[in-house]
Design a protein around this motif. Structure first.
Motif, PDB file in Angstrom:
ATOM      1  N   ASP A 208      47.419  37.809  43.006  1.00 34.36           N
ATOM      2  CA  ASP A 208      47.342  36.172  43.525  1.00 34.36           C
ATOM      3  C   ASP A 208      46.068  35.697  42.732  1.00 34.36           C
ATOM      4  N   ALA A 209      45.293  36.263  42.743  1.00 31.66           N
ATOM      5  CA  ALA A 209      43.940  35.715  41.991  1.00 31.66           C
ATOM      6  C   ALA A 209      44.048  35.379  40.436  1.00 31.66           C
TER       7      ALA A 209
ATOM      8  N   PHE B 225      46.358  32.134  40.434  1.00 41.61           N
ATOM      9  CA  PHE B 225      45.422  31.086  40.851  1.00 41.61           C
ATOM     10  C   PHE B 225      44.886  30.527  39.851  1.00 41.61           C
ATOM     11  N   LEU B 226      44.154  31.506  39.048  1.00 45.60           N
ATOM     12  CA  LEU B 226      43.084  31.150  37.846  1.00 45.60           C
ATOM     13  C   LEU B 226      44.069  30.763  36.775  1.00 45.60           C
ATOM     14  N   THR B 227      44.967  31.231  36.566  1.00 41.53           N
ATOM     15  CA  THR B 227      45.983  30.791  35.299  1.00 41.53           C
ATOM     16  C   THR B 227      46.399  29.301  35.725  1.00 41.53           C
ATOM     17  N   GLN B 228      46.839  28.947  36.637  1.00 44.43           N
ATOM     18  CA  GLN B 228      47.093  27.524  37.177  1.00 44.43           C
ATOM     19  C   GLN B 228      45.863  26.819  36.935  1.00 44.43           C
ATOM     20  N   ARG B 229      44.869  27.141  37.227  1.00 47.18           N
ATOM     21  CA  ARG B 229      43.716  26.377  36.983  1.00 47.18           C
ATOM     22  C   ARG B 229      43.243  26.126  35.553  1.00 47.18           C
ATOM     23  N   GLY B 230      43.660  26.995  34.845  1.00 46.06           N
ATOM     24  CA  GLY B 230      43.301  27.049  33.491  1.00 46.06           C
ATOM     25  C   GLY B 230      44.601  26.035  32.704  1.00 46.06           C
ATOM     26  N   LEU B 231      45.737  26.076  32.974  1.00 46.75           N
ATOM     27  CA  LEU B 231      46.761  24.974  32.572  1.00 46.75           C
ATOM     28  C   LEU B 231      46.215  23.682  33.090  1.00 46.75           C
TER      29      LEU B 231
ATOM     30  N   GLU C   2      38.350  37.002  36.048  1.00 46.27           N
ATOM     31  CA  GLU C   2      37.759  35.899  35.307  1.00 46.27           C
ATOM     32  C   GLU C   2      38.877  35.289  34.434  1.00 46.27           C
ATOM     33  N   ILE C   3      38.817  34.146  34.458  1.00 40.05           N
ATOM     34  CA  ILE C   3      39.623  33.631  33.235  1.00 40.05           C
ATOM     35  C   ILE C   3      38.703  32.764  32.329  1.00 40.05           C
ATOM     36  N   GLU C   4      39.059  32.830  30.898  1.00 36.46           N
ATOM     37  CA  GLU C   4      38.373  32.062  30.016  1.00 36.46           C
ATOM     38  C   GLU C   4      39.315  31.238  29.024  1.00 36.46           C
ATOM     39  N   LEU C   5      38.957  30.181  28.781  1.00 40.53           N
ATOM     40  CA  LEU C   5      39.635  29.305  27.782  1.00 40.53           C
ATOM     41  C   LEU C   5      39.026  28.876  26.561  1.00 40.53           C
TER      42      LEU C   5
ATOM     43  N   ASP D  94      35.179  24.842  22.665  1.00 42.64           N
ATOM     44  CA  ASP D  94      34.202  25.103  23.701  1.00 42.64           C
ATOM     45  C   ASP D  94      34.969  26.181  24.730  1.00 42.64           C
ATOM     46  N   VAL D  95      34.220  26.879  25.560  1.00 45.58           N
ATOM     47  CA  VAL D  95      34.563  28.133  26.197  1.00 45.58           C
ATOM     48  C   VAL D  95      34.492  27.519  27.798  1.00 45.58           C
ATOM     49  N   TRP D  96      35.831  27.462  28.416  1.00 50.70           N
ATOM     50  CA  TRP D  96      35.775  27.228  29.760  1.00 50.70           C
ATOM     51  C   TRP D  96      36.152  28.563  30.657  1.00 50.70           C
ATOM     52  N   ALA D  97      35.519  28.633  31.805  1.00 55.61           N
ATOM     53  CA  ALA D  97      35.687  29.777  32.450  1.00 55.61           C
ATOM     54  C   ALA D  97      35.749  29.536  34.094  1.00 55.61           C
ATOM     55  N   LEU D  98      36.519  30.476  34.721  1.00 56.70           N
ATOM     56  CA  LEU D  98      36.454  30.283  36.294  1.00 56.70           C
ATOM     57  C   LEU D  98      36.740  31.889  36.688  1.00 56.70           C
ATOM     58  N   HIS D  99      36.171  32.262  37.764  1.00 60.22           N
ATOM     59  CA  HIS D  99      36.406  33.288  38.438  1.00 60.22           C
ATOM     60  C   HIS D  99      36.792  33.342  39.752  1.00 60.22           C
ATOM     61  N   LYS D 100      37.410  34.695  40.440  1.00 62.88           N
ATOM     62  CA  LYS D 100      37.623  34.624  41.793  1.00 62.88           C
ATOM     63  C   LYS D 100      37.118  35.898  42.085  1.00 62.88           C
ATOM     64  N   ASP D 101      36.291  36.227  43.177  1.00 60.67           N
ATOM     65  CA  ASP D 101      35.918  37.402  43.764  1.00 60.67           C
ATOM     66  C   ASP D 101      36.687  38.322  44.799  1.00 60.67           C
ATOM     67  N   ILE D 102      37.095  39.376  44.593  1.00 60.15           N
ATOM     68  CA  ILE D 102      37.926  40.006  45.670  1.00 60.15           C
ATOM     69  C   ILE D 102      36.896  40.988  46.445  1.00 60.15           C
ATOM     70  N   GLY D 103      36.305  40.968  47.821  1.00 56.80           N
ATOM     71  CA  GLY D 103      35.826  41.726  48.144  1.00 56.80           C
ATOM     72  C   GLY D 103      36.312  43.246  48.732  1.00 56.80           C
ATOM     73  N   TYR D 104      35.613  44.298  48.700  1.00 58.44           N
ATOM     74  CA  TYR D 104      36.146  45.541  49.158  1.00 58.44           C
ATOM     75  C   TYR D 104      36.750  45.509  50.453  1.00 58.44           C
ATOM     76  N   GLN D 105      36.090  44.654  51.293  1.00 59.94           N
ATOM     77  CA  GLN D 105      36.641  44.489  52.641  1.00 59.94           C
ATOM     78  C   GLN D 105      37.842  43.953  52.650  1.00 59.94           C
ATOM     79  N   THR D 106      38.004  42.990  52.067  1.00 61.98           N
ATOM     80  CA  THR D 106      39.407  42.031  51.983  1.00 61.98           C
ATOM     81  C   THR D 106      40.374  42.941  51.345  1.00 61.98           C
ATOM     82  N   ARG D 107      39.759  43.570  50.119  1.00 64.18           N
ATOM     83  CA  ARG D 107      41.147  44.527  49.580  1.00 64.18           C
ATOM     84  C   ARG D 107      41.487  45.407  50.557  1.00 64.18           C
ATOM     85  N   ALA D 108      40.671  46.213  51.275  1.00 61.06           N
ATOM     86  CA  ALA D 108      41.083  47.276  52.289  1.00 61.06           C
ATOM     87  C   ALA D 108      41.696  46.632  53.210  1.00 61.06           C
ATOM     88  N   ASN D 109      41.955  45.444  53.786  1.00 55.73           N
ATOM     89  CA  ASN D 109      42.401  45.092  55.122  1.00 55.73           C
ATOM     90  C   ASN D 109      43.496  43.995  54.647  1.00 55.73           C
TER      91      ASN D 109
END
Length: 324
Positions: free
Chosen positions: A109-110, A113-119, A301-304, A84-99
């Protein structure tokens, strides 16, 4: 005479050489260590299972001159896996990135974070698939001395006998399969109590001044490996009061793990890992980044893709509630 105050000469700023994130050490996770991981090219497939009993019957017979030899054979069936494929993502908005200020790095960091959640997902699924009752051929329940358990809690230093309990498990597996167990897996709470058990302490007190380690315990029980699961998980949903517990609880699993997985190679379990999620990189973990124009964000996005398969139930012996 007026003097400049501290607030006048210094403005608090974000430090660039330190930050705090509760990332568990990868060594605390044991899901990828205990049973062999078999890379597979397809998400689903079959594997052959030879009928066990056919390999243990003595059917040879005396042969008279000019007569045929006694005949025999073995049965074959198939088992299946599905990664089975498991997946999770974290979005980074352009405003967040710019500031974003240093030392923050949204992409790094994303990804961490996702790697820890995958483990953590793999660890929790490992517990569900392998570390529970009604999975293995033999379940033994711990209990208070004389309180109705199959064995006395190993945390009862006066009445328990973990050496005999584990030896009984080894004998059970050996007598039913011909294979001697070589691996003991336990939750941290079990290890914490077991390493101070007088039976173990007495054995090492004249040979080592150090605390008993997993390697020392493996040698003591005549096993190849002792694995201690130290991972923790949050048991609350987002927004509730934070609560945590160990992923593996107060249990232990004795098993035979084939050190050389392959054809005609039984093992209590195998982990099937589909490498299709890694975009041809050959692993069962895929991390990708792509742009979502409709929300003006980069998505990490991370997939396992994996399947924890119990291959031979009679090669496992589960201690349910090994300590109080």
């Amino acid at each position: 005479m007026a003097q400049p105050t501290q607030s006048a000469v210094h403005t608090d700023a974000i430090l660039t050489n330190i930050s705090v994130a509760y990332m568990q050490q990868q060594d605390h996770f044991i899901a990828g260590k205990v049973f062999p991981v078999v890379p597979v090219q397809k998400q689903t497939d079959l594997y052959y299972i030879y009928t066990k009993n056919d390999w243990f019957r003595d059917e040879m017979a005396r042969r008279a001159d000019s007569t045929e030899s006694a005949g025999s054979g073995y049965g074959l069936s198939t088992g299946s896996y599905r990664c089975d494929v498991w997946a999770l993502h974290k979005d980074i908005g352009y405003q967040t990135r710019a500031n974003t200020d240093s030392p923050l790095n949204p992409d790094r960091d994303a990804t961490q974070f996702l790697t820890q959640r995958g483990l953590l997902r793999q660890e929790i699924q490992w517990v569900t698939d392998y570390f529970a009752t009604s999975v293995w051929a033999t379940d033994k329940a711990g209990g208070a001395n004389g309180g109705g358990g199959d064995f006395t809690y190993w945390s009862d230093y006066t009445n328990s006998d973990p050496i005999n309990d584990i030896e009984a498990g080894k004998e059970t597996i050996l007598s039913n399969t011909g294979f001697l167990p070589n691996t003991l897996t336990m939750g941290y709470q079990v290890f914490r109590k077991l390493k101070y058990h007088p039976d173990l302490v007495d054995r090492f007190k004249y040979t080592s001044p150090d605390q008993i380690t997993e390697q020392m315990m493996a040698s003591f029980f005549d096993l190849d490996n002792v694995y201690v699961a130290k991972a923790i998980k949050a048991t609350n949903v987002e927004g509730e009061t934070a609560a945590y517990s160990f992923t593996h609880g107060k249990h232990a699993l004795l098993s035979y793990v084939n050190p050389n997985p392959g054809l005609l190679a039984p093992s209590a379990g195998y982990g099937f890992a589909w490498n299709g999620v890694s975009q041809g990189l050959g692993t069962n973990i895929g991390v990708s980044r792509f742009y979502l124009p409709h929300i003006k964000s980069d998505r990490i996005e991370i997939e396992l893709a994996f399947d924890n398969k119990v291959v031979a139930t009679d090669l496992g012996y589960f201690f349910n509630g090994a300590v109080a």
